[in-house]
Design an enzyme around this catalytic site. Structure first.
Site, PDB file in Angstrom:
ATOM      1  N   LYS A 205       0.831  -1.201   0.000  1.00 48.95           N
ATOM      2  CA  LYS A 205       0.000   0.000   0.000  1.00 48.95           C
ATOM      3  C   LYS A 205       0.864   1.249   0.000  1.00 48.95           C
ATOM      4  CE  LYS A 205      -3.730  -2.325   0.007  1.00 48.95           C
ATOM      5  NZ  LYS A 205      -4.596  -2.293  -1.190  1.00 48.95           N
TER       6      LYS A 205
ATOM      7  N   GLU B  37      -1.211   1.401  -8.864  1.00 48.41           N
ATOM      8  CA  GLU B  37      -2.632   1.055  -8.851  1.00 48.41           C
ATOM      9  C   GLU B  37      -3.515   2.132  -8.228  1.00 48.41           C
ATOM     10  OE1 GLU B  37      -3.381  -2.844  -7.216  1.00 48.41           O
ATOM     11  OE2 GLU B  37      -5.378  -2.284  -6.493  1.00 48.41           O
TER      12      GLU B  37
ATOM     13  N   ASP C  70     -13.710  -6.932 -10.410  1.00 48.19           N
ATOM     14  CA  ASP C  70     -13.854  -8.104  -9.539  1.00 48.19           C
ATOM     15  C   ASP C  70     -15.306  -8.563  -9.618  1.00 48.19           C
ATOM     16  OD1 ASP C  70     -14.223  -9.844  -7.407  1.00 48.19           O
ATOM     17  OD2 ASP C  70     -13.308  -8.528  -5.907  1.00 48.19           O
TER      18      ASP C  70
ATOM     19  N   GLU D  34      -5.363 -11.919  -8.125  1.00 52.04           N
ATOM     20  CA  GLU D  34      -4.779 -11.450  -6.873  1.00 52.04           C
ATOM     21  C   GLU D  34      -4.819 -12.565  -5.830  1.00 52.04           C
ATOM     22  OE1 GLU D  34      -6.739  -7.954  -5.286  1.00 52.04           O
ATOM     23  OE2 GLU D  34      -5.031  -7.508  -3.998  1.00 52.04           O
TER      24      GLU D  34
HETATM   25  O1  LIG Z   1      -7.064  -2.705   0.474  1.00 47.98           O
HETATM   26  C1  LIG Z   1      -8.004  -3.011  -0.243  1.00 47.98           C
HETATM   27  O2  LIG Z   1      -9.116  -2.434  -0.206  1.00 47.98           O
HETATM   28  C2  LIG Z   1      -7.843  -4.114  -1.247  1.00 47.98           C
HETATM   29  C3  LIG Z   1      -7.227  -3.630  -2.491  1.00 47.98           C
HETATM   30  O3  LIG Z   1      -7.228  -2.484  -2.848  1.00 47.98           O
HETATM   31  C4  LIG Z   1      -6.543  -4.614  -3.348  1.00 47.98           C
HETATM   32  O4  LIG Z   1      -6.491  -5.773  -3.001  1.00 47.98           O
HETATM   33  O5  LIG Z   1      -6.068  -4.193  -4.410  1.00 47.98           O
HETATM   34 MG   LIG Z   2      -6.418  -2.233  -4.852  1.00 46.77          MG
END
Ligand SMILES: O=C([O-])CC(=O)C(=O)O
Ligand SMILES: [Mg+2]
Length: 388
Positions: free
Chosen positions: A183, A238, A291, A340
Protein backbone atom coordinates in the site's frame (compact mmCIF):
# COMPACT_ATOMS: atom_id res chain seq x y z
CA UNK A 1 -34.71 -29.45 -10.67
CA UNK A 2 -35.14 -26.40 -8.52
CA UNK A 3 -33.53 -24.07 -6.02
CA UNK A 4 -34.87 -25.00 -2.59
CA UNK A 5 -33.34 -22.22 -0.57
CA UNK A 6 -30.78 -19.40 -0.59
CA UNK A 7 -29.04 -18.70 2.72
CA UNK A 8 -26.81 -15.80 3.72
CA UNK A 9 -24.58 -15.27 6.72
CA UNK A 10 -22.53 -12.15 7.41
CA UNK A 11 -19.05 -13.14 8.59
CA UNK A 12 -16.34 -10.96 10.13
CA UNK A 13 -13.05 -10.59 8.26
CA UNK A 14 -11.84 -7.82 10.57
CA UNK A 15 -8.18 -7.00 11.03
CA UNK A 16 -6.18 -3.98 12.23
CA UNK A 17 -4.72 -3.28 8.77
CA UNK A 18 -5.39 -0.08 6.85
CA UNK A 19 -4.91 1.13 3.31
CA UNK A 20 -4.83 4.79 2.22
CA UNK A 21 -8.61 5.04 2.48
CA UNK A 22 -10.09 2.63 5.02
CA UNK A 23 -9.19 0.38 7.91
CA UNK A 24 -10.54 -3.15 8.14
CA UNK A 25 -11.43 -3.12 11.84
CA UNK A 26 -15.13 -3.74 11.15
CA UNK A 27 -14.90 -5.49 7.78
CA UNK A 28 -17.41 -8.24 6.99
CA UNK A 29 -18.53 -10.26 4.01
CA UNK A 30 -21.58 -12.24 3.00
CA UNK A 31 -21.33 -16.00 2.68
CA UNK A 32 -24.11 -17.44 0.53
CA UNK A 33 -25.40 -20.95 -0.12
CA UNK A 34 -27.73 -21.82 -3.00
CA UNK A 35 -29.34 -25.14 -2.04
CA UNK A 36 -30.65 -27.26 -4.92
CA UNK A 37 -32.64 -30.48 -5.00
CA UNK A 38 -29.98 -32.18 -7.17
CA UNK A 39 -27.77 -34.94 -5.78
CA UNK A 40 -24.31 -35.58 -7.25
CA UNK A 41 -21.76 -38.09 -6.00
CA UNK A 42 -24.04 -38.93 -3.07
CA UNK A 43 -24.37 -35.36 -1.79
CA UNK A 44 -26.92 -32.61 -2.26
CA UNK A 45 -25.58 -29.94 -4.64
CA UNK A 46 -25.12 -26.66 -2.80
CA UNK A 47 -23.40 -23.74 -4.56
CA UNK A 48 -21.39 -21.38 -2.41
CA UNK A 49 -20.26 -17.81 -2.85
CA UNK A 50 -18.88 -14.89 -0.90
CA UNK A 51 -18.01 -11.30 -1.69
CA UNK A 52 -14.46 -10.10 -1.59
CA UNK A 53 -13.08 -7.75 1.03
CA UNK A 54 -13.83 -4.07 0.99
CA UNK A 55 -17.62 -3.74 0.64
CA UNK A 56 -19.05 -5.46 3.74
CA UNK A 57 -21.79 -8.08 3.95
CA UNK A 58 -24.94 -7.50 1.91
CA UNK A 59 -27.46 -9.74 3.69
CA UNK A 60 -30.09 -7.04 4.02
CA UNK A 61 -30.31 -6.38 0.27
CA UNK A 62 -30.29 -10.09 -0.45
CA UNK A 63 -33.09 -10.85 1.98
CA UNK A 64 -35.25 -7.88 0.95
CA UNK A 65 -35.01 -8.18 -2.81
CA UNK A 66 -32.78 -10.71 -4.53
CA UNK A 67 -33.46 -13.95 -2.67
CA UNK A 68 -37.27 -13.48 -2.70
CA UNK A 69 -37.21 -12.79 -6.44
CA UNK A 70 -35.39 -16.09 -7.07
CA UNK A 71 -37.66 -18.11 -4.79
CA UNK A 72 -40.86 -16.52 -6.11
CA UNK A 73 -39.96 -17.21 -9.76
CA UNK A 74 -41.46 -20.25 -11.48
CA UNK A 75 -38.68 -22.87 -11.04
CA UNK A 76 -38.74 -23.79 -14.74
CA UNK A 77 -38.08 -20.16 -15.69
CA UNK A 78 -34.60 -20.43 -14.11
CA UNK A 79 -33.48 -23.53 -16.01
CA UNK A 80 -31.42 -24.04 -19.14
CA UNK A 81 -32.85 -25.68 -22.28
CA UNK A 82 -32.14 -29.18 -20.98
CA UNK A 83 -34.22 -28.49 -17.88
CA UNK A 84 -31.57 -30.33 -15.87
CA UNK A 85 -29.48 -27.38 -14.73
CA UNK A 86 -29.83 -23.75 -13.72
CA UNK A 87 -29.23 -21.02 -16.27
CA UNK A 88 -27.19 -18.41 -14.36
CA UNK A 89 -28.15 -15.75 -16.93
CA UNK A 90 -31.87 -16.34 -16.33
CA UNK A 91 -31.43 -16.28 -12.56
CA UNK A 92 -29.45 -13.05 -12.92
CA UNK A 93 -32.24 -11.46 -14.99
CA UNK A 94 -34.73 -12.55 -12.32
CA UNK A 95 -32.66 -10.89 -9.58
CA UNK A 96 -32.38 -7.69 -11.62
CA UNK A 97 -36.12 -7.39 -12.30
CA UNK A 98 -37.47 -3.93 -11.33
CA UNK A 99 -33.96 -2.54 -10.80
CA UNK A 100 -33.23 0.74 -12.61
CA UNK A 101 -29.96 1.15 -14.54
CA UNK A 102 -27.01 3.17 -13.27
CA UNK A 103 -25.89 3.97 -9.72
CA UNK A 104 -24.32 0.57 -9.21
CA UNK A 105 -23.93 0.80 -5.44
CA UNK A 106 -24.13 -2.14 -3.07
CA UNK A 107 -26.65 -4.21 -5.01
CA UNK A 108 -23.90 -5.27 -7.44
CA UNK A 109 -22.16 -6.90 -4.47
CA UNK A 110 -25.34 -8.68 -3.35
CA UNK A 111 -26.06 -10.00 -6.85
CA UNK A 112 -22.38 -10.80 -7.50
CA UNK A 113 -22.19 -12.97 -4.41
CA UNK A 114 -25.33 -14.94 -5.24
CA UNK A 115 -24.10 -15.26 -8.83
CA UNK A 116 -20.87 -16.89 -7.56
CA UNK A 117 -22.91 -19.49 -5.67
CA UNK A 118 -25.07 -20.11 -8.77
CA UNK A 119 -22.06 -20.84 -10.97
CA UNK A 120 -20.62 -23.13 -8.32
CA UNK A 121 -23.92 -25.06 -8.36
CA UNK A 122 -24.13 -25.09 -12.17
CA UNK A 123 -20.63 -26.56 -12.52
CA UNK A 124 -21.23 -29.10 -9.73
CA UNK A 125 -24.43 -30.24 -11.42
CA UNK A 126 -22.38 -30.73 -14.61
CA UNK A 127 -19.82 -32.49 -12.39
CA UNK A 128 -16.91 -30.52 -13.78
CA UNK A 129 -14.60 -27.74 -12.66
CA UNK A 130 -16.02 -24.31 -13.38
CA UNK A 131 -12.87 -23.42 -15.36
CA UNK A 132 -13.58 -26.39 -17.66
CA UNK A 133 -17.22 -25.39 -18.14
CA UNK A 134 -16.25 -21.78 -18.88
CA UNK A 135 -13.56 -22.76 -21.38
CA UNK A 136 -16.07 -24.96 -23.19
CA UNK A 137 -18.96 -22.49 -23.18
CA UNK A 138 -17.29 -19.10 -23.54
CA UNK A 139 -13.58 -19.68 -24.13
CA UNK A 140 -11.15 -21.54 -26.33
CA UNK A 141 -12.43 -25.00 -25.43
CA UNK A 142 -9.51 -25.95 -23.23
CA UNK A 143 -8.62 -24.16 -19.99
CA UNK A 144 -5.12 -23.21 -18.95
CA UNK A 145 -4.97 -24.51 -15.41
CA UNK A 146 -1.70 -22.66 -14.69
CA UNK A 147 -2.58 -19.16 -13.49
CA UNK A 148 -0.33 -16.23 -12.55
CA UNK A 149 -0.96 -15.00 -9.01
CA UNK A 150 0.58 -12.14 -7.09
CA UNK A 151 0.74 -11.58 -3.34
CA UNK A 152 -1.15 -8.57 -2.00
CA UNK A 153 -0.36 -7.18 1.43
CA UNK A 154 2.05 -4.51 2.57
CA UNK A 155 -0.71 -2.73 4.49
CA UNK A 156 -0.21 0.00 7.03
CA UNK A 157 -0.47 -1.50 10.49
CA UNK A 158 -0.07 0.11 13.91
CA UNK A 159 3.63 0.16 14.83
CA UNK A 160 4.72 -1.52 11.60
CA UNK A 161 8.21 -0.46 10.52
CA UNK A 162 10.21 -1.04 7.35
CA UNK A 163 11.81 -4.17 8.72
CA UNK A 164 8.40 -5.73 9.33
CA UNK A 165 7.25 -4.68 5.87
CA UNK A 166 10.31 -6.35 4.35
CA UNK A 167 9.80 -9.50 6.44
CA UNK A 168 6.20 -9.71 5.29
CA UNK A 169 6.99 -9.28 1.61
CA UNK A 170 9.98 -11.64 1.86
CA UNK A 171 7.72 -14.32 3.30
CA UNK A 172 5.54 -14.06 0.16
CA UNK A 173 8.58 -14.41 -2.08
CA UNK A 174 9.68 -17.41 0.02
CA UNK A 175 6.27 -18.97 -0.65
CA UNK A 176 6.83 -18.83 -4.41
CA UNK A 177 5.34 -15.50 -5.47
CA UNK A 178 7.31 -13.38 -7.91
CA UNK A 179 5.20 -10.20 -7.63
CA UNK A 180 4.28 -8.63 -4.29
CA UNK A 181 2.07 -5.60 -3.66
CA UNK A 182 2.16 -2.96 -0.96
CA UNK A 183 0.00 0.00 0.00
CA UNK A 184 0.96 3.61 -0.59
CA UNK A 185 -0.85 6.90 -0.06
CA UNK A 186 -1.48 6.39 3.65
CA UNK A 187 1.68 8.31 4.59
CA UNK A 188 3.66 11.23 3.19
CA UNK A 189 5.37 10.84 -0.17
CA UNK A 190 8.77 10.88 1.54
CA UNK A 191 7.74 8.15 3.92
CA UNK A 192 6.21 6.06 1.14
CA UNK A 193 9.35 6.51 -0.96
CA UNK A 194 11.39 5.13 1.94
CA UNK A 195 8.96 2.19 2.36
CA UNK A 196 9.05 1.44 -1.37
CA UNK A 197 12.86 1.51 -1.47
CA UNK A 198 12.95 -0.85 1.52
CA UNK A 199 10.61 -3.22 -0.28
CA UNK A 200 12.59 -3.03 -3.51
CA UNK A 201 15.79 -3.85 -1.62
CA UNK A 202 14.65 -7.41 -0.91
CA UNK A 203 13.69 -8.32 -4.49
CA UNK A 204 15.82 -10.77 -6.44
CA UNK A 205 16.08 -11.27 -10.20
CA UNK A 206 12.66 -11.59 -11.85
CA UNK A 207 10.82 -10.35 -8.76
CA UNK A 208 8.69 -7.20 -8.92
CA UNK A 209 6.80 -4.81 -6.67
CA UNK A 210 3.35 -3.29 -7.30
CA UNK A 211 1.97 -0.34 -5.32
CA UNK A 212 -1.65 0.51 -4.54
CA UNK A 213 -2.94 3.98 -3.55
CA UNK A 214 -6.57 2.85 -3.13
CA UNK A 215 -7.99 5.90 -4.88
CA UNK A 216 -6.62 8.35 -2.34
CA UNK A 217 -4.94 10.99 -4.50
CA UNK A 218 -6.16 14.20 -6.09
CA UNK A 219 -4.58 15.01 -9.44
CA UNK A 220 -1.60 16.95 -8.08
CA UNK A 221 -0.71 14.23 -5.59
CA UNK A 222 -1.21 11.48 -8.18
CA UNK A 223 1.20 13.32 -10.47
CA UNK A 224 3.74 13.91 -7.68
CA UNK A 225 3.71 10.18 -6.90
CA UNK A 226 3.91 9.35 -10.63
CA UNK A 227 7.06 11.45 -10.95
CA UNK A 228 8.59 9.72 -7.91
CA UNK A 229 7.50 6.21 -8.91
CA UNK A 230 8.71 6.35 -12.46
CA UNK A 231 12.29 6.02 -11.18
CA UNK A 232 11.43 2.44 -10.18
CA UNK A 233 10.63 -0.57 -12.31
CA UNK A 234 7.27 -1.25 -10.65
CA UNK A 235 4.92 -4.02 -11.77
CA UNK A 236 2.14 -1.44 -11.59
CA UNK A 237 0.91 1.83 -10.00
CA UNK A 238 -2.63 1.05 -8.85
CA UNK A 239 -5.76 3.15 -8.33
CA UNK A 240 -4.07 6.53 -7.99
CA UNK A 241 -7.24 8.61 -7.93
CA UNK A 242 -10.94 8.26 -7.31
CA UNK A 243 -12.22 5.19 -9.18
CA UNK A 244 -14.77 7.29 -11.07
CA UNK A 245 -12.37 10.13 -11.98
CA UNK A 246 -11.57 8.98 -15.49
CA UNK A 247 -10.01 12.29 -16.44
CA UNK A 248 -7.48 12.04 -13.62
CA UNK A 249 -6.54 8.56 -14.83
CA UNK A 250 -6.27 9.79 -18.42
CA UNK A 251 -4.10 12.76 -17.42
CA UNK A 252 -1.78 10.58 -15.40
CA UNK A 253 -0.49 8.78 -18.48
CA UNK A 254 1.27 12.00 -19.44
CA UNK A 255 3.40 11.63 -16.32
CA UNK A 256 3.75 7.86 -16.06
CA UNK A 257 4.52 5.70 -19.05
CA UNK A 258 4.93 2.48 -17.09
CA UNK A 259 2.08 0.06 -16.25
CA UNK A 260 -0.88 1.29 -14.25
CA UNK A 261 -3.80 -0.73 -12.89
CA UNK A 262 -7.32 0.14 -11.80
CA UNK A 263 -10.96 -0.96 -11.89
CA UNK A 264 -11.59 -2.83 -8.63
CA UNK A 265 -14.20 -0.26 -7.59
CA UNK A 266 -16.13 -0.22 -10.88
CA UNK A 267 -19.14 -2.43 -10.46
CA UNK A 268 -20.81 -2.78 -13.85
CA UNK A 269 -19.98 -3.28 -17.51
CA UNK A 270 -21.13 0.30 -18.11
CA UNK A 271 -18.72 1.74 -15.53
CA UNK A 272 -15.92 -0.43 -16.91
CA UNK A 273 -16.78 0.84 -20.38
CA UNK A 274 -16.51 4.43 -19.22
CA UNK A 275 -13.05 3.67 -17.87
CA UNK A 276 -12.04 2.15 -21.21
CA UNK A 277 -13.58 5.03 -23.18
CA UNK A 278 -12.36 7.90 -21.04
CA UNK A 279 -9.58 6.65 -18.73
CA UNK A 280 -6.75 6.77 -21.26
CA UNK A 281 -5.58 3.28 -20.33
CA UNK A 282 -3.20 1.55 -22.71
CA UNK A 283 -4.06 -2.00 -23.84
CA UNK A 284 -0.37 -2.81 -24.36
CA UNK A 285 0.69 -2.27 -20.73
CA UNK A 286 -2.09 -1.37 -18.27
CA UNK A 287 -4.09 -3.80 -16.13
CA UNK A 288 -7.82 -4.09 -15.36
CA UNK A 289 -8.95 -5.27 -11.94
CA UNK A 290 -12.75 -5.59 -12.18
CA UNK A 291 -13.85 -8.10 -9.54
CA UNK A 292 -16.92 -10.17 -10.45
CA UNK A 293 -17.78 -10.80 -6.80
CA UNK A 294 -18.34 -7.07 -6.28
CA UNK A 295 -19.76 -6.26 -9.68
CA UNK A 296 -22.86 -8.36 -10.45
CA UNK A 297 -20.99 -11.63 -10.87
CA UNK A 298 -19.78 -13.63 -13.82
CA UNK A 299 -22.92 -12.96 -15.89
CA UNK A 300 -21.93 -9.28 -15.91
CA UNK A 301 -18.20 -10.06 -16.17
CA UNK A 302 -18.90 -11.91 -19.44
CA UNK A 303 -20.50 -8.69 -20.71
CA UNK A 304 -17.44 -6.76 -19.57
CA UNK A 305 -15.11 -9.16 -21.39
CA UNK A 306 -17.23 -8.73 -24.55
CA UNK A 307 -17.04 -4.95 -24.19
CA UNK A 308 -13.25 -5.17 -23.78
CA UNK A 309 -12.96 -7.26 -26.94
CA UNK A 310 -14.99 -4.67 -28.85
CA UNK A 311 -12.57 -1.99 -27.66
CA UNK A 312 -9.47 -3.92 -28.68
CA UNK A 313 -8.54 -5.18 -25.24
CA UNK A 314 -7.42 -8.75 -24.55
CA UNK A 315 -8.82 -10.66 -21.56
CA UNK A 316 -5.18 -11.26 -20.68
CA UNK A 317 -4.96 -7.64 -19.46
CA UNK A 318 -7.38 -8.52 -16.62
CA UNK A 319 -6.00 -9.46 -13.21
CA UNK A 320 -9.04 -9.22 -10.92
CA UNK A 321 -9.10 -7.84 -7.41
CA UNK A 322 -10.28 -9.98 -4.55
CA UNK A 323 -8.13 -13.09 -4.18
CA UNK A 324 -10.98 -15.60 -4.50
CA UNK A 325 -11.19 -18.92 -6.30
CA UNK A 326 -14.02 -17.67 -8.53
CA UNK A 327 -11.65 -15.33 -10.37
CA UNK A 328 -9.03 -18.09 -10.45
CA UNK A 329 -11.54 -20.29 -12.28
CA UNK A 330 -12.38 -17.47 -14.69
CA UNK A 331 -8.68 -16.81 -15.27
CA UNK A 332 -8.05 -20.49 -16.10
CA UNK A 333 -11.21 -20.86 -18.18
CA UNK A 334 -11.20 -17.60 -20.11
CA UNK A 335 -7.54 -16.62 -20.34
CA UNK A 336 -7.29 -13.74 -17.90
CA UNK A 337 -3.80 -12.48 -17.06
CA UNK A 338 -3.92 -13.84 -13.53
CA UNK A 339 -5.45 -13.22 -10.14
CA UNK A 340 -4.78 -11.45 -6.87
CA UNK A 341 -3.97 -13.42 -3.72
CA UNK A 342 -3.78 -12.35 -0.06
CA UNK A 343 -1.53 -15.02 1.46
CA UNK A 344 -2.07 -13.92 5.06
CA UNK A 345 -5.33 -11.96 5.04
CA UNK A 346 -9.10 -12.50 5.01
CA UNK A 347 -8.89 -16.21 5.84
CA UNK A 348 -10.47 -18.70 5.42
CA UNK A 349 -11.95 -16.94 2.40
CA UNK A 350 -9.91 -16.66 -0.73
CA UNK A 351 -6.70 -18.56 -1.19
CA UNK A 352 -6.25 -21.89 -2.93
CA UNK A 353 -7.32 -25.50 -2.42
CA UNK A 354 -5.16 -27.34 0.14
CA UNK A 355 -1.92 -28.60 -1.32
CA UNK A 356 -1.80 -26.03 -4.14
CA UNK A 357 1.60 -24.36 -4.02
CA UNK A 358 2.77 -21.20 -5.72
CA UNK A 359 5.73 -21.85 -8.02
CA UNK A 360 7.41 -19.13 -10.05
CA UNK A 361 4.42 -16.90 -9.35
CA UNK A 362 1.88 -19.40 -10.70
CA UNK A 363 -0.55 -21.95 -9.30
CA UNK A 364 -1.94 -25.03 -11.04
CA UNK A 365 -5.64 -25.52 -10.37
CA UNK A 366 -6.75 -29.03 -9.38
CA UNK A 367 -9.69 -30.83 -11.00
CA UNK A 368 -12.46 -30.20 -8.47
CA UNK A 369 -16.14 -29.93 -9.43
CA UNK A 370 -17.49 -26.38 -9.19
CA UNK A 371 -15.33 -23.46 -8.15
CA UNK A 372 -13.16 -25.73 -6.01
CA UNK A 373 -14.16 -24.68 -2.48
CA UNK A 374 -14.43 -28.35 -1.42
CA UNK A 375 -10.64 -28.53 -1.79
CA UNK A 376 -10.01 -25.94 0.92
CA UNK A 377 -10.84 -27.60 4.23
CA UNK A 378 -11.09 -24.53 6.49
CA UNK A 379 -13.31 -22.73 3.98
CA UNK A 380 -15.65 -25.60 3.14
CA UNK A 381 -16.13 -26.28 6.85
CA UNK A 382 -17.46 -22.74 7.27
CA UNK A 383 -19.57 -23.04 4.12
CA UNK A 384 -21.17 -26.35 5.11
CA UNK A 385 -21.96 -24.97 8.56
CA UNK A 386 -24.36 -22.64 6.76
CA UNK A 387 -26.54 -25.48 5.48
CA UNK A 388 -25.87 -28.71 7.32
O1 LIG B 1 -7.06 -2.70 0.47
C1 LIG B 1 -8.00 -3.01 -0.24
O2 LIG B 1 -9.12 -2.43 -0.21
C2 LIG B 1 -7.84 -4.11 -1.25
C3 LIG B 1 -7.23 -3.63 -2.49
O3 LIG B 1 -7.23 -2.48 -2.85
C4 LIG B 1 -6.54 -4.61 -3.35
O4 LIG B 1 -6.49 -5.77 -3.00
O5 LIG B 1 -6.07 -4.19 -4.41
MG1 LIG C 1 -6.42 -2.23 -4.85
Amino acid sequence: MRILEVREKTCPIASPIRNAYIDFSKMTLSLVAVVTDVVRNGRRVVGYGFNSNGRYGQGALMRERFIPRILEAAPASLLDDSGANLDAHKVWATMFRNEKPGGHGERSVAIGTIDMALWDAVAKIEDKPLFQLLAERYGQGTPDRRVFVYAAGGYYYPGKDDRQLKDELRSYLDRGYSVVKMKIGGASLDEDRRRIESALSILGPGQRLAVDANGRFDLDTAIAYAKALRAYDLFWYEEAGDPLDFELQATLRNYYDKPMATGENLFSMQDARNLIRHGGLRPDRDWLQFDCALSYGLVEYLRTLDMLRQHGWSASRCIPHGGHQMSLAIAAGLGLGGNESYPDLFQPFGGFPDGVRVRDGHVELPELPGIGFEGKSDLIREMRALTE
